[in-house]
Structure formats: structure tokens, C-alpha cells
Design a protein around this motif. Structure first.
Motif, PDB file in Angstrom:
ATOM      1  N   GLU A 283      -3.706  -8.482 -16.869  1.00 12.14           N
ATOM      2  CA  GLU A 283      -4.225  -7.141 -17.166  1.00 12.14           C
ATOM      3  C   GLU A 283      -5.708  -7.172 -17.524  1.00 12.14           C
ATOM      4  OE1 GLU A 283      -1.633  -8.524 -18.443  1.00 12.14           O
ATOM      5  OE2 GLU A 283       0.096  -7.354 -17.701  1.00 12.14           O
TER       6      GLU A 283
ATOM      7  N   GLU B 249       4.693  -8.646  -6.441  1.00 13.82           N
ATOM      8  CA  GLU B 249       3.664  -8.078  -7.320  1.00 13.82           C
ATOM      9  C   GLU B 249       3.441  -6.605  -7.003  1.00 13.82           C
ATOM     10  OE1 GLU B 249       0.391  -6.952  -9.460  1.00 13.82           O
ATOM     11  OE2 GLU B 249       0.319  -6.905  -7.271  1.00 13.82           O
ATOM     12  N   PHE B 250       3.357  -5.787  -8.048  1.00 12.68           N
ATOM     13  CA  PHE B 250       3.227  -4.345  -7.880  1.00 12.68           C
ATOM     14  C   PHE B 250       1.911  -3.789  -8.405  1.00 12.68           C
ATOM     15  CE2 PHE B 250       3.575  -0.310 -10.219  1.00 12.68           C
ATOM     16  CZ  PHE B 250       3.696   0.574  -9.149  1.00 12.68           C
ATOM     17  N   THR B 251       1.508  -4.181  -9.604  1.00 13.11           N
ATOM     18  CA  THR B 251       0.416  -3.492 -10.298  1.00 13.11           C
ATOM     19  C   THR B 251      -0.893  -3.610  -9.546  1.00 13.11           C
ATOM     20  OG1 THR B 251       1.547  -4.093 -12.354  1.00 13.11           O
ATOM     21  CG2 THR B 251      -0.672  -3.184 -12.534  1.00 13.11           C
ATOM     22  N   TYR B 252      -1.278  -4.833  -9.156  1.00 14.55           N
ATOM     23  CA  TYR B 252      -2.540  -5.004  -8.435  1.00 14.55           C
ATOM     24  C   TYR B 252      -2.484  -4.319  -7.067  1.00 14.55           C
ATOM     25  CZ  TYR B 252      -4.850  -8.159 -11.682  1.00 14.55           C
ATOM     26  OH  TYR B 252      -5.477  -8.686 -12.788  1.00 14.55           O
TER      27      TYR B 252
ATOM     28  N   TYR C  77      -0.854  -1.672  -6.365  1.00 17.71           N
ATOM     29  CA  TYR C  77      -0.931  -0.225  -6.593  1.00 17.71           C
ATOM     30  C   TYR C  77      -2.348   0.213  -6.946  1.00 17.71           C
ATOM     31  CZ  TYR C  77       0.294   4.362  -8.492  1.00 17.71           C
ATOM     32  OH  TYR C  77       0.363   5.711  -8.741  1.00 17.71           O
ATOM     33  N   VAL C  78      -3.075  -0.629  -7.679  1.00 16.55           N
ATOM     34  CA  VAL C  78      -4.418  -0.258  -8.134  1.00 16.55           C
ATOM     35  C   VAL C  78      -5.469  -0.544  -7.069  1.00 16.55           C
ATOM     36  CG1 VAL C  78      -6.221  -0.775  -9.839  1.00 16.55           C
ATOM     37  CG2 VAL C  78      -3.830  -0.580 -10.565  1.00 16.55           C
TER      38      VAL C  78
ATOM     39  N   PHE D   9      -8.172  -6.629 -14.318  1.00 13.58           N
ATOM     40  CA  PHE D   9      -8.124  -5.449 -13.448  1.00 13.58           C
ATOM     41  C   PHE D   9      -9.526  -4.930 -13.113  1.00 13.58           C
ATOM     42  CE2 PHE D   9      -3.587  -4.579 -14.594  1.00 13.58           C
ATOM     43  CZ  PHE D   9      -3.128  -4.540 -13.287  1.00 13.58           C
TER      44      PHE D   9
ATOM     45  N   VAL E 141       4.999  -0.997  -3.814  1.00 16.77           N
ATOM     46  CA  VAL E 141       4.381   0.324  -3.983  1.00 16.77           C
ATOM     47  C   VAL E 141       5.234   1.392  -3.297  1.00 16.77           C
ATOM     48  CG1 VAL E 141       2.297   1.702  -3.598  1.00 16.77           C
ATOM     49  CG2 VAL E 141       2.109  -0.740  -4.114  1.00 16.77           C
TER      50      VAL E 141
ATOM     51  N   GLN F  82       7.999   2.561  -5.496  1.00 17.38           N
ATOM     52  CA  GLN F  82       7.543   3.481  -6.530  1.00 17.38           C
ATOM     53  C   GLN F  82       7.408   4.904  -6.010  1.00 17.38           C
ATOM     54  OE1 GLN F  82       4.347   4.985  -6.805  1.00 17.38           O
ATOM     55  NE2 GLN F  82       4.551   5.759  -8.909  1.00 17.38           N
TER      56      GLN F  82
END
Length: 276
Positions: A119, A209-212, A214-215, A122, A227, A230
């Protein structure tokens, strides 16, 4: 003797309980994927999806966005596994076979890098990709994933390469082989179980992996499957049936990949831990 049997029975019971705890979410995911919407949203939970309902799978397989996410996930995962494993193998060979200034510091840096929370990176990754015009592209996402997987796989492979006697490569050199030939014909086949062991980590990281994703990927044409999963969460609620159907399909490649390489992976992990 009875005390030993009692302890063994206690350990076995504890293992069964833990196995149930770990398997229960997976079972509930698969069961929900085969339930109709009315059965999913009822207050009294049903543990057996009967009669089986395949409508959720029909919907996702008819959705072009699913195949877009599948294609993007395959491209990213295969690229990260192949490129990351190759780079890590070369780096691990250099660390295990050569003495050079800064070697100890580099090994320490590999450990420190893994301690940094994802985190916290990012904003730096976002700004870096924006400055080089890779924001929203799969190539930028691959580079981010490689920064996570290469240090760990290098560290793992270093121990495995160090466990292989250097005399084998020296004997090949005496027979006229170049250093590059010794690497590919002697070292590479012997280190193959270690490559499979470390490729599991790279595969799971890039595939799930989702967060990276998605961003950093803001173009729906390049969304990965996490993604896409989601996307079933909207203002009017969550389509749990379709979401669990995609999650079930999404989980299959990980299970198949692990089943194919599990024997060599275990051998690689144990061999790599012998010497480091």
C-alpha cells in the motif's frame, strides 16, 4: 501408549477442524455459483445447491467482458512468470556463483524490499507509470508485478543454485563448454524444480492481484479478471451468483497449475533450503 494415541487423536481432530475452516469458503463459493438467485438471497441458508442452476455460468460465458478479462489476466500472468523467473534465475546465479563488491548489500536489499507494504507504493508507482506513459497499460502492470516477484524468486533461487556443486560446471568447462553453455546445459536442468517452486508464487501474485490492477489500469479494455469480478457490485446491490461463478472459473487455473507442479515444487523448495 494410550497418552500417545490421545495426543495423536487430538492433533488429527485439530487438523480436520482446520481443514474444514479452510475448505468451507471455497465450498460456499462453488455452491453459491450453482444456486438460483431466490435461493441465494433467502434468509435460511441452504448448504446443498439443489437443483443445480447453470444460469450464472451461461451469463458470464455470454459476456464479452469476461473474455477480455481472461485475455488480460493470461497475458499479464504468463509474461510475469516467464520474465520474472528468467531475470531471477540470472540474478540468483550471479549471487550464488560470483563474488563482487556490494554482493552482501544486494542480498540484504532483497530482504528489505519484501518488508515494504504494498500500500505504501501506490502513489510512487502511479506517478512513475504516468510519467512514462504506461498508466492504464498492461505493460505497466507487468512491471509493477515484476517488482514484487523478482526479489522473492531471486532469494529463493539463490539457495537452490548454491546447493548445486560448482564442480559440475567446472567439469563442463574443462570439456570445452563456454560459461553460457554450462549455464544452459548443466545448471538450468538441475535448477528446474526450483524454478517451478518459485513460479507458483509469481503465478498466484499476477493471477489474483486486484488492488494495483484496479488502480493502475483505468481502461475497461484492459481489465483483468479480479477487476471484472468487482464489476458485479453495483448501486442496486451485488449479483452474488454471477460473482461466485466467475470466482469459481477464476480459481480453476490456480488449482490446475498447482496440481501439475506440486511434486516438483515440493522438491524444489526442500532442495533450495539445503544451502544458502
Amino acid at each position: 501408549m494410550s497418552a500417545r494415541r490421545a495426543r495423536r487423536a487430538t492433533v488429527n481432530a485439530a487438523c480436520v477442524v482446520l481443514a474444514i475452516l479452510f475448505v468451507s469458503p471455497v465450498y460456499w463459493m462453488i455452491a453459491t455459483a450453482f444456486k438460483p438467485d431466490s435461493q441465494i438471497k433467502q434468509y435460511t441458508p441452504s448448504f446443498l445447491p439443489w437443483p443445480l442452476d447453470f444460469s450464472h455460468f451461461h451469463r458470464i460465458f455470454a459476456d464479452s467482458a469476461f473474455y477480455t478479462g481472461l485475455r488480460s489476466s493470461l497475458i499479464v500472468t504468463v509474461s510475469v512468470v516467464v520474465a520474472g523467473t528468467l531475470v531471477a534465475l540470472l540474478a540468483a546465479t550471479a549471487l550464488a556463483r560470483f563474488q563482487f563488491r556490494g554482493r552482501a548489500g544486494f542480498i540484504l536489499a532483497l530482504i528489505i524490499v519484501q518488508m515494504i507494504p504494498g500500500e505504501a507504493l501506490f502513489i510512487p508507482f502511479y506517478l512513475m507509470l504516468r510519467n512514462i506513459d504506461l498508466l492504464g497499460h498492461l505493460l505497466g502492470l507487468m512491471l509493477v508485478y515484476l517488482s514484487f516477484t523478482v526479489p522473492f524468486t531471486t532469494w529463493m533461487l539463490r539457495g537452490f543454485v548454491a546447493s548445486i556443486p560448482v564442480e559440475l560446471e567446472e567439469a563442463a568447462s574443462v570439456d570445452g563448454a563456454t560459461r553460457w553453455q554450462s549455464f544452459w546445459r548443466i545448471l538450468f536442468p538441475l535448477v528446474a524444480p526450483g524454478l517451478l517452486a518459485t513460479s507458483i508464487f509469481s503465478f498466484i501474485t499476477a493471477w489474483t492481484e486486484f488492488t494495483y490492477a484496479y488502480v493502475l489500469v483505468n481502461d475497461s479494455a484492459h481489465y483483468t479478471l479480479p477487476v471484472y469480478i468487482q464489476s458485479f457490485i453495483g448501486r442496486n446491490g451485488t449479483d452474488y451468483g454471477a460473482q461466485m461463478a466467475v470466482a469459481t472459473v477464476f480459481t480453476l487455473p490456480v488449482v490446475v497449475f498447482f496440481l501439475l507442479v506440486q511434486r516438483r515444487a515440493v522438491a524444489g523448495m526442500s532442495a533450495g533450503a539445503v544451502k544458502g
